[in-house]
Design a protein around this motif. Structure first.
Motif, PDB file in Angstrom:
ATOM      1  N   UNK A   1       0.955  -1.338   0.253  1.00  0.00           N
ATOM      2  CA  UNK A   1       0.608   0.126   0.074  1.00  0.00           C
ATOM      3  C   UNK A   1       0.758   1.182   0.139  1.00  0.00           C
ATOM      4  N   UNK A   2       0.585   2.120  -0.673  1.00  0.00           N
ATOM      5  CA  UNK A   2       1.068   3.253  -0.759  1.00  0.00           C
ATOM      6  C   UNK A   2       0.759   4.514  -0.420  1.00  0.00           C
ATOM      7  N   UNK A   3      -0.933   5.521  -0.341  1.00  0.00           N
ATOM      8  CA  UNK A   3      -1.390   6.035   0.481  1.00  0.00           C
ATOM      9  C   UNK A   3      -2.233   5.943   0.870  1.00  0.00           C
ATOM     10  N   UNK A   4      -3.314   4.945   0.526  1.00  0.00           N
ATOM     11  CA  UNK A   4      -4.685   4.886   0.579  1.00  0.00           C
ATOM     12  C   UNK A   4      -4.955   5.062   2.140  1.00  0.00           C
ATOM     13  N   UNK A   5      -6.353   5.586   2.567  1.00  0.00           N
ATOM     14  CA  UNK A   5      -6.618   5.566   3.537  1.00  0.00           C
ATOM     15  C   UNK A   5      -7.743   4.941   3.401  1.00  0.00           C
ATOM     16  N   UNK A   6      -8.504   3.801   4.048  1.00  0.00           N
ATOM     17  CA  UNK A   6      -9.909   3.667   4.122  1.00  0.00           C
ATOM     18  C   UNK A   6     -10.859   3.954   5.790  1.00  0.00           C
ATOM     19  N   UNK A   7     -12.108   4.989   4.313  1.00  0.00           N
ATOM     20  CA  UNK A   7     -12.862   5.667   5.217  1.00  0.00           C
ATOM     21  C   UNK A   7     -13.543   4.594   7.065  1.00  0.00           C
ATOM     22  N   UNK A   8     -13.406   4.931   7.833  1.00  0.00           N
ATOM     23  CA  UNK A   8     -13.906   3.704   8.817  1.00  0.00           C
ATOM     24  C   UNK A   8     -12.568   3.254   9.600  1.00  0.00           C
ATOM     25  N   UNK A   9     -12.098   3.263   9.640  1.00  0.00           N
ATOM     26  CA  UNK A   9     -10.612   2.843   9.747  1.00  0.00           C
ATOM     27  C   UNK A   9      -9.287   3.441  10.032  1.00  0.00           C
TER      28      UNK A   9
END
Length: 421
Positions: free
Chosen positions: A300-308
């Motif tokens: 993973x690079x920069x992805x940020x998951x909503x709710x986490x």
């Protein structure tokens, strides 16, 4: 020399307590195992829910000296697990209780292993990534209390680790890691955010689908040492029953649980689905969607998951599901009838050979759209230049590749990852 096919499959699952109110019985259960000093492991987000505090209260009410460690890493890494091991080694605990999703339960498995054995994590990780060392000493009692309907880790022999330096996930698998008891109380999932409910539900679904479509146990080569059979033995008559039940429950309840987290009936049915799928895949095994998920999450690079938590991370359920429709199109020729049956169980609709490889893939894509799961690798920031890295990482997941119902090649994996871009 003629290779003899396997004729024996193994199947095991931990004892289970299931139902509303089961959480309150953890103190009595740990005490009954002769423990006097207990370490409870959880992560900061689950700690905020109040569930671990209720566990600690039950343990202390039973007269047990109890310590709470609430710094488990979400999507645990070799570093976060190492910190938990260091903490546990400073105490003298004779039992462990894991409270949370797969992150907490897998961390507790690693803590149990590395406080009863010398060495380091990589010694025990499945080859070719790690040394494949097998546990030789007795482990301490481990009680697993899942707070998501997802990983099934409370039922399995598997501990998954994000190896930061290698930029991929890897696993430790051995029967000694299976928890001594799973306590499943559906009320612990009522406050999960919709995004976490969706991702963990897709993990349940993938467990069931992959196990159900894995290579049949009796079409694998027999092991040279019958006492060293792999944990993933392939599709078998017992696991099939649990997987079929899980598919029906997910199809009927996952959308409801995502849309209304306070729907106790839907939460209860998804908790059952997770338990069923865990007892299925913990023996038959997962295959290519999970093998693909490990490098997707690890690189993973920069992805940020909503709710986490606010950090670069591809949640496991999202990483597993993003290539799944493309995988099952590709595996369809390995057992068309089983793929069509899985689509029917999941959707409640009837399919025939005319629908072909698009039946299961289409049902999956419909569900992912309805519950808001990312459906492309591009959503995670991957592009064509990443395909070779993802392929190389998937090819290292020998535990999963051993039960894929078609021969896996780098070319086939590249086509699957490109289709998912």
């Amino acid at each position: 020399m003629t290779t003899v096919n396997e004729s024996v499959f193994t199947w095991a699952a931990p004892p289970l307590k299931f139902g509303v109110g089961a959480l309150a019985e953890v103190g009595a259960e740990v005490g009954a195992r002769g423990a006097r000093s207990v370490l409870v492991l959880t992560d900061p987000g689950v700690a905020e829910s109040g569930v671990p505090a209720r566990v600690v209260e039950s343990l202390r009410a039973a007269g047990l000296a109890t310590t709470l460690y609430d710094q488990v890493g979400v999507e645990p890494t070799d570093e976060s697990i190492g910190e938990a091991i260091d903490f546990a080694r400073q105490g003298d605990y004779d039992a462990y209780v894991a409270v949370g999703g797969g992150s907490a339960i897998d961390t507790a498995k690693a803590v149990n292993l590395l406080t009863t054995h010398d060495g380091e994590l990589l010694d025990f990780v499945t080859p070719p990534i790690g040394g494949g060392r097998r546990p030789s000493n007795p482990l301490k009692p481990l009680i697993a209390i899942p707070t998501t309907a997802g990983t099934g880790s409370e039922s399995t022999t598997i501990c998954v680790i994000d190896m930061l330096r290698l930029h991929l996930k890897a696993g430790i698998s051995h029967p000694a890691l299976r928890p001594d008891l799973a306590i499943v109380d559906p009320t612990t999932t009522l406050t999960l955010p919709p995004e976490v409910t969706a991702a963990s539900g897709m993990d349940v679904l993938s467990h069931a689908l992959e196990s159900y479509t894995s290579v049949p146990f009796d079409s694998k080569p027999a092991p040279d040492d019958p006492m060293a059979r792999p944990a993933f033995c392939g599709a078998n008559p017992i696991s099939d029953v649990w997987c079929e039940m899980a598919l029906k429950l997910v199809g009927a309840n996952l959308r409801r649980a995502v849309m209304n987290g306070r729907d106790v009936q839907a939460r209860t049915q998804m908790a059952l689905a997770s338990t069923y799928a865990g007892t299925g895949f913990g023996n038959a095994g997962t295959h290519l969607p999970h093998a693909n998920a490990y490098p997707i999450a690890g690189a993973v690079k920069a992805y940020k998951a909503s709710g986490y938590p606010e950090m670069p991370m591809v949640p496991h359920g999202q990483a597993v599901s993003v290539t799944a429709p493309h995988v099952f199109r590709w595996t369809y020729p390995g057992d068309p009838q089983r793929h069509l049956r899985a689509a029917e169980l999941l959707s409640g609709r009837t399919f025939t050979g005319v629908d072909g490889a698009d039946a299961l893939a289409g049902v999956l894509q419909e569900l992912m759209t309805d519950i808001g799961i990312p459906s492309t690798l591009g959503a995670f920031g991957y592009d064509e230049s990443d395909v070779d890295t993802l392929v190389a990482g998937a090819l290292k997941q020998t535990r999963q590749l051993s039960v894929v119902p078609r021969p896996v090649t780098a070319e086939a994996l590249g086509d699957i990852f490109r289709a998912a871009l």
